[in-house]
Design a protein around this motif. Structure first.
Motif, PDB file in Angstrom:
ATOM      1  N   ASP A 250       4.018   2.894  10.115  1.00 25.86           N
ATOM      2  CA  ASP A 250       4.919   2.569   9.010  1.00 25.86           C
ATOM      3  C   ASP A 250       4.144   2.673   7.692  1.00 25.86           C
ATOM      4  N   GLU A 251       4.387   3.740   6.967  1.00 26.84           N
ATOM      5  CA  GLU A 251       3.720   4.006   5.690  1.00 26.84           C
ATOM      6  C   GLU A 251       2.191   3.899   5.814  1.00 26.84           C
ATOM      7  N   PRO A 252       1.585   4.705   6.676  1.00 26.72           N
ATOM      8  CA  PRO A 252       0.138   4.581   6.913  1.00 26.72           C
ATOM      9  C   PRO A 252      -0.722   4.995   5.728  1.00 26.72           C
ATOM     10  N   THR A 253      -0.168   5.763   4.797  1.00 21.08           N
ATOM     11  CA  THR A 253      -0.981   6.231   3.670  1.00 21.08           C
ATOM     12  C   THR A 253      -0.954   5.279   2.478  1.00 21.08           C
ATOM     13  N   ASN A 254      -0.261   4.135   2.631  1.00 17.92           N
ATOM     14  CA  ASN A 254      -0.317   3.108   1.572  1.00 17.92           C
ATOM     15  C   ASN A 254      -1.765   2.714   1.289  1.00 17.92           C
ATOM     16  N   HIS A 255      -2.087   2.513   0.048  1.00 21.82           N
ATOM     17  CA  HIS A 255      -3.413   2.060  -0.399  1.00 21.82           C
ATOM     18  C   HIS A 255      -4.485   3.139  -0.303  1.00 21.82           C
ATOM     19  N   LEU A 256      -4.130   4.351   0.134  1.00 25.40           N
ATOM     20  CA  LEU A 256      -5.138   5.388   0.302  1.00 25.40           C
ATOM     21  C   LEU A 256      -5.073   6.401  -0.835  1.00 25.40           C
ATOM     22  N   ASP A 257      -6.256   6.847  -1.280  1.00 24.43           N
ATOM     23  CA  ASP A 257      -6.288   7.929  -2.257  1.00 24.43           C
ATOM     24  C   ASP A 257      -5.920   9.238  -1.560  1.00 24.43           C
ATOM     25  N   ILE A 258      -5.730  10.282  -2.351  1.00 24.63           N
ATOM     26  CA  ILE A 258      -5.199  11.526  -1.793  1.00 24.63           C
ATOM     27  C   ILE A 258      -6.140  12.135  -0.750  1.00 24.63           C
ATOM     28  N   TYR A 259      -7.452  12.000  -0.950  1.00 23.90           N
ATOM     29  CA  TYR A 259      -8.410  12.534   0.027  1.00 23.90           C
ATOM     30  C   TYR A 259      -8.238  11.845   1.378  1.00 23.90           C
TER      31      TYR A 259
ATOM     32  N   SER B  31     -11.953  -3.051   1.192  1.00 22.69           N
ATOM     33  CA  SER B  31     -10.843  -2.819   0.270  1.00 22.69           C
ATOM     34  C   SER B  31      -9.568  -2.569   1.056  1.00 22.69           C
ATOM     35  N   GLY B  32      -8.428  -2.585   0.357  1.00 20.81           N
ATOM     36  CA  GLY B  32      -7.155  -2.339   1.033  1.00 20.81           C
ATOM     37  C   GLY B  32      -7.131  -0.994   1.729  1.00 20.81           C
ATOM     38  N   GLY B  33      -7.658   0.038   1.086  1.00 21.91           N
ATOM     39  CA  GLY B  33      -7.688   1.364   1.694  1.00 21.91           C
ATOM     40  C   GLY B  33      -8.607   1.422   2.895  1.00 21.91           C
TER      41      GLY B  33
END
Length: 251
Positions: A163-172, A140-142
Protein backbone atom coordinates in the motif's frame (compact mmCIF):
# COMPACT_ATOMS: atom_id res chain seq x y z
CA UNK A 1 -1.36 -17.92 -7.41
CA UNK A 2 -4.93 -16.68 -7.75
CA UNK A 3 -6.42 -13.87 -5.68
CA UNK A 4 -9.99 -12.99 -6.55
CA UNK A 5 -12.83 -10.78 -5.34
CA UNK A 6 -16.37 -11.32 -6.60
CA UNK A 7 -18.99 -8.66 -5.81
CA UNK A 8 -17.16 -7.65 -2.63
CA UNK A 9 -18.76 -4.81 -0.65
CA UNK A 10 -17.70 -3.14 2.58
CA UNK A 11 -20.03 -0.92 4.57
CA UNK A 12 -19.14 1.11 7.64
CA UNK A 13 -22.35 2.23 9.30
CA UNK A 14 -24.37 3.77 6.49
CA UNK A 15 -21.34 4.43 4.29
CA UNK A 16 -20.61 2.06 1.42
CA UNK A 17 -16.81 2.06 1.15
CA UNK A 18 -16.59 -0.70 -1.46
CA UNK A 19 -19.37 -1.53 -3.90
CA UNK A 20 -19.59 -4.83 -5.80
CA UNK A 21 -15.85 -5.07 -6.45
CA UNK A 22 -14.65 -7.61 -9.00
CA UNK A 23 -10.90 -8.12 -8.95
CA UNK A 24 -8.64 -10.88 -10.20
CA UNK A 25 -4.90 -11.29 -10.46
CA UNK A 26 -5.48 -13.78 -13.27
CA UNK A 27 -2.18 -14.10 -15.15
CA UNK A 28 -0.99 -10.58 -14.48
CA UNK A 29 2.38 -10.16 -12.82
CA UNK A 30 2.42 -6.55 -11.58
CA UNK A 31 -1.00 -5.07 -10.82
CA UNK A 32 -1.63 -1.48 -9.76
CA UNK A 33 -4.63 -0.02 -7.95
CA UNK A 34 -4.98 3.72 -8.54
CA UNK A 35 -7.56 6.39 -7.74
CA UNK A 36 -8.09 9.56 -5.70
CA UNK A 37 -7.88 9.73 -1.92
CA UNK A 38 -10.86 8.00 -0.31
CA UNK A 39 -11.68 5.89 -3.36
CA UNK A 40 -11.35 2.59 -1.44
CA UNK A 41 -7.91 1.43 -2.57
CA UNK A 42 -6.49 0.68 0.89
CA UNK A 43 -9.78 -0.82 2.07
CA UNK A 44 -9.75 -3.27 -0.84
CA UNK A 45 -6.20 -4.33 0.00
CA UNK A 46 -7.14 -4.81 3.67
CA UNK A 47 -9.93 -7.22 2.73
CA UNK A 48 -7.36 -9.43 1.03
CA UNK A 49 -5.25 -9.81 4.16
CA UNK A 50 -8.18 -10.10 6.57
CA UNK A 51 -7.91 -6.80 8.41
CA UNK A 52 -11.38 -5.87 7.13
CA UNK A 53 -14.15 -8.41 6.66
CA UNK A 54 -16.39 -7.83 3.61
CA UNK A 55 -20.03 -7.04 4.27
CA UNK A 56 -20.94 -9.18 1.27
CA UNK A 57 -19.30 -10.93 -1.66
CA UNK A 58 -16.61 -13.59 -1.88
CA UNK A 59 -12.83 -13.34 -1.56
CA UNK A 60 -10.76 -16.34 -2.56
CA UNK A 61 -7.10 -17.25 -2.31
CA UNK A 62 -6.16 -20.10 -4.63
CA UNK A 63 -9.84 -21.03 -4.71
CA UNK A 64 -10.27 -21.04 -0.92
CA UNK A 65 -12.46 -18.60 0.98
CA UNK A 66 -10.03 -16.09 2.51
CA UNK A 67 -12.10 -16.01 5.70
CA UNK A 68 -11.44 -19.72 6.22
CA UNK A 69 -7.71 -19.61 5.52
CA UNK A 70 -5.66 -19.48 8.73
CA UNK A 71 -3.62 -16.35 9.37
CA UNK A 72 -0.41 -18.41 9.29
CA UNK A 73 -1.28 -19.97 5.94
CA UNK A 74 -2.32 -16.59 4.60
CA UNK A 75 1.08 -15.21 5.65
CA UNK A 76 2.80 -17.97 3.71
CA UNK A 77 0.97 -16.92 0.55
CA UNK A 78 0.72 -13.14 0.92
CA UNK A 79 3.35 -10.71 2.16
CA UNK A 80 1.91 -7.37 3.24
CA UNK A 81 3.18 -3.82 3.42
CA UNK A 82 0.32 -1.70 4.80
CA UNK A 83 0.49 2.07 5.16
CA UNK A 84 0.79 2.02 8.94
CA UNK A 85 3.89 0.19 10.14
CA UNK A 86 5.86 -0.36 13.34
CA UNK A 87 8.12 2.60 13.98
CA UNK A 88 9.54 2.56 17.50
CA UNK A 89 10.46 -1.06 18.22
CA UNK A 90 14.02 -1.37 19.50
CA UNK A 91 15.14 -3.85 16.88
CA UNK A 92 17.92 -3.58 14.33
CA UNK A 93 17.03 -3.35 10.67
CA UNK A 94 18.37 -6.88 10.19
CA UNK A 95 16.15 -8.22 13.00
CA UNK A 96 13.11 -6.52 11.49
CA UNK A 97 13.79 -8.05 8.08
CA UNK A 98 14.30 -11.50 9.64
CA UNK A 99 10.74 -11.25 11.01
CA UNK A 100 9.56 -11.90 7.47
CA UNK A 101 10.64 -15.52 7.93
CA UNK A 102 8.38 -16.16 10.96
CA UNK A 103 5.41 -17.63 9.03
CA UNK A 104 7.70 -20.37 7.73
CA UNK A 105 9.14 -21.44 11.09
CA UNK A 106 7.94 -23.29 14.14
CA UNK A 107 7.77 -21.38 17.41
CA UNK A 108 11.18 -22.48 18.72
CA UNK A 109 12.97 -22.79 15.38
CA UNK A 110 16.08 -20.66 14.97
CA UNK A 111 17.17 -18.97 11.75
CA UNK A 112 18.85 -21.46 9.39
CA UNK A 113 21.82 -20.68 7.18
CA UNK A 114 19.55 -20.48 4.13
CA UNK A 115 17.33 -17.91 5.82
CA UNK A 116 20.25 -15.79 6.97
CA UNK A 117 21.61 -15.96 3.42
CA UNK A 118 18.23 -14.81 2.04
CA UNK A 119 18.23 -11.84 4.41
CA UNK A 120 21.79 -10.85 3.46
CA UNK A 121 21.04 -11.22 -0.26
CA UNK A 122 17.98 -9.00 0.06
CA UNK A 123 19.97 -6.36 1.94
CA UNK A 124 22.57 -6.44 -0.84
CA UNK A 125 20.03 -6.32 -3.67
CA UNK A 126 18.35 -3.29 -2.10
CA UNK A 127 21.66 -1.65 -1.15
CA UNK A 128 20.78 -1.65 2.55
CA UNK A 129 23.85 -3.32 4.06
CA UNK A 130 24.85 -0.07 5.78
CA UNK A 131 21.57 -0.13 7.76
CA UNK A 132 21.72 -3.73 8.99
CA UNK A 133 22.94 -2.95 12.53
CA UNK A 134 21.00 0.32 12.91
CA UNK A 135 17.97 0.30 15.22
CA UNK A 136 14.63 1.12 13.64
CA UNK A 137 13.90 4.33 15.65
CA UNK A 138 17.20 5.82 14.41
CA UNK A 139 16.25 5.47 10.74
CA UNK A 140 14.63 8.12 8.59
CA UNK A 141 11.13 7.57 7.23
CA UNK A 142 12.51 6.52 3.85
CA UNK A 143 15.07 4.16 5.38
CA UNK A 144 12.37 2.50 7.51
CA UNK A 145 10.19 2.05 4.45
CA UNK A 146 13.05 0.36 2.59
CA UNK A 147 13.66 -1.99 5.53
CA UNK A 148 9.97 -2.90 5.77
CA UNK A 149 9.79 -3.60 2.05
CA UNK A 150 12.84 -5.85 2.47
CA UNK A 151 10.95 -7.71 5.22
CA UNK A 152 8.04 -8.32 2.82
CA UNK A 153 10.44 -9.62 0.16
CA UNK A 154 12.19 -11.96 2.63
CA UNK A 155 8.81 -13.44 3.52
CA UNK A 156 9.19 -15.21 0.16
CA UNK A 157 5.52 -15.54 -0.72
CA UNK A 158 4.00 -16.08 -4.19
CA UNK A 159 2.31 -12.67 -3.94
CA UNK A 160 3.19 -9.34 -2.30
CA UNK A 161 0.61 -6.64 -1.48
CA UNK A 162 1.94 -3.12 -0.94
CA UNK A 163 0.00 0.00 0.00
CA UNK A 164 1.81 3.08 -1.32
CA UNK A 165 5.30 1.57 -0.87
CA UNK A 166 7.08 4.56 -2.41
CA UNK A 167 5.85 6.98 0.27
CA UNK A 168 8.75 8.83 1.93
CA UNK A 169 11.18 7.70 -0.78
CA UNK A 170 13.15 9.92 -3.13
CA UNK A 171 12.96 9.19 -6.84
CA UNK A 172 16.15 7.07 -6.85
CA UNK A 173 14.86 4.79 -4.10
CA UNK A 174 11.39 4.63 -5.66
CA UNK A 175 12.92 3.20 -8.81
CA UNK A 176 15.29 0.93 -6.85
CA UNK A 177 12.39 -0.59 -4.89
CA UNK A 178 10.09 -1.05 -7.87
CA UNK A 179 12.89 -2.53 -9.98
CA UNK A 180 13.63 -4.97 -7.14
CA UNK A 181 9.96 -5.97 -6.89
CA UNK A 182 9.78 -6.47 -10.66
CA UNK A 183 12.92 -8.63 -10.65
CA UNK A 184 11.43 -11.02 -8.08
CA UNK A 185 9.24 -12.64 -10.72
CA UNK A 186 6.37 -12.85 -8.21
CA UNK A 187 2.85 -11.48 -8.42
CA UNK A 188 2.77 -7.98 -6.99
CA UNK A 189 -0.22 -5.77 -6.18
CA UNK A 190 0.56 -2.13 -5.42
CA UNK A 191 -1.60 0.83 -4.44
CA UNK A 192 -0.17 3.84 -6.26
CA UNK A 193 -0.81 7.56 -6.09
CA UNK A 194 1.86 8.33 -8.69
CA UNK A 195 0.21 7.59 -12.03
CA UNK A 196 3.48 7.63 -13.95
CA UNK A 197 5.07 5.02 -11.69
CA UNK A 198 1.93 2.91 -12.13
CA UNK A 199 2.14 3.33 -15.89
CA UNK A 200 5.83 2.42 -15.96
CA UNK A 201 5.77 -0.73 -13.83
CA UNK A 202 2.29 -2.27 -14.03
CA UNK A 203 1.04 -4.65 -16.68
CA UNK A 204 -2.55 -4.20 -15.49
CA UNK A 205 -4.36 -1.39 -13.65
CA UNK A 206 -7.57 -0.99 -11.67
CA UNK A 207 -8.87 2.58 -11.42
CA UNK A 208 -11.12 3.19 -8.40
CA UNK A 209 -13.50 6.01 -7.58
CA UNK A 210 -16.02 6.28 -4.73
CA UNK A 211 -15.69 2.63 -3.80
CA UNK A 212 -16.07 1.26 -7.31
CA UNK A 213 -13.75 0.04 -10.03
CA UNK A 214 -14.47 2.38 -12.91
CA UNK A 215 -11.79 1.19 -15.34
CA UNK A 216 -9.47 -1.76 -15.73
CA UNK A 217 -6.95 -2.83 -18.31
CA UNK A 218 -3.43 -2.14 -19.50
CA UNK A 219 -1.84 1.20 -18.56
CA UNK A 220 -2.58 2.48 -22.07
CA UNK A 221 -6.25 1.56 -21.65
CA UNK A 222 -6.65 3.09 -18.19
CA UNK A 223 -4.37 6.13 -18.20
CA UNK A 224 -6.35 8.18 -20.71
CA UNK A 225 -7.18 11.89 -20.79
CA UNK A 226 -10.89 11.10 -20.39
CA UNK A 227 -10.43 8.87 -17.35
CA UNK A 228 -8.17 11.35 -15.61
CA UNK A 229 -10.50 14.23 -16.40
CA UNK A 230 -13.55 12.34 -15.12
CA UNK A 231 -11.94 10.93 -11.96
CA UNK A 232 -9.31 13.49 -10.96
CA UNK A 233 -10.93 16.56 -12.53
CA UNK A 234 -7.66 17.42 -14.25
CA UNK A 235 -6.88 18.27 -17.86
CA UNK A 236 -3.70 16.43 -18.78
CA UNK A 237 -1.81 15.29 -21.84
CA UNK A 238 -0.88 11.66 -22.36
CA UNK A 239 2.29 10.98 -24.30
CA UNK A 240 4.17 7.76 -25.06
CA UNK A 241 7.52 7.23 -23.41
CA UNK A 242 10.15 7.45 -26.18
CA UNK A 243 11.82 4.18 -25.12
CA UNK A 244 9.15 1.96 -23.55
CA UNK A 245 6.06 3.29 -25.32
CA UNK A 246 4.29 3.34 -21.94
CA UNK A 247 1.82 6.17 -21.26
CA UNK A 248 3.16 9.23 -19.44
CA UNK A 249 0.81 11.71 -17.77
CA UNK A 250 1.87 15.32 -18.39
CA UNK A 251 0.25 17.99 -16.20
Amino acid sequence: MQLEAVDVAVTFGKSAVLKAIRFSLAHHRFVGIIGPNGSGKSTLLKTFYKVIRPTSGVLTLDGHDVGKVSQRQCSRLLAILPQQQMMDVELTAEEVVEMGRYPHKTFFEQSADRERSLVKTTFADMQLEHLAERRLPTLSGGERQMVLIARAIVQDTPCILLDEPTNHLDIYHQVTILDALTALGKQVVVVFHDLNLAGKYCDYLYLMHKGEIVARGTPAEVLTRLHIKNIYNLDVDIISHPQSGRPVVVL
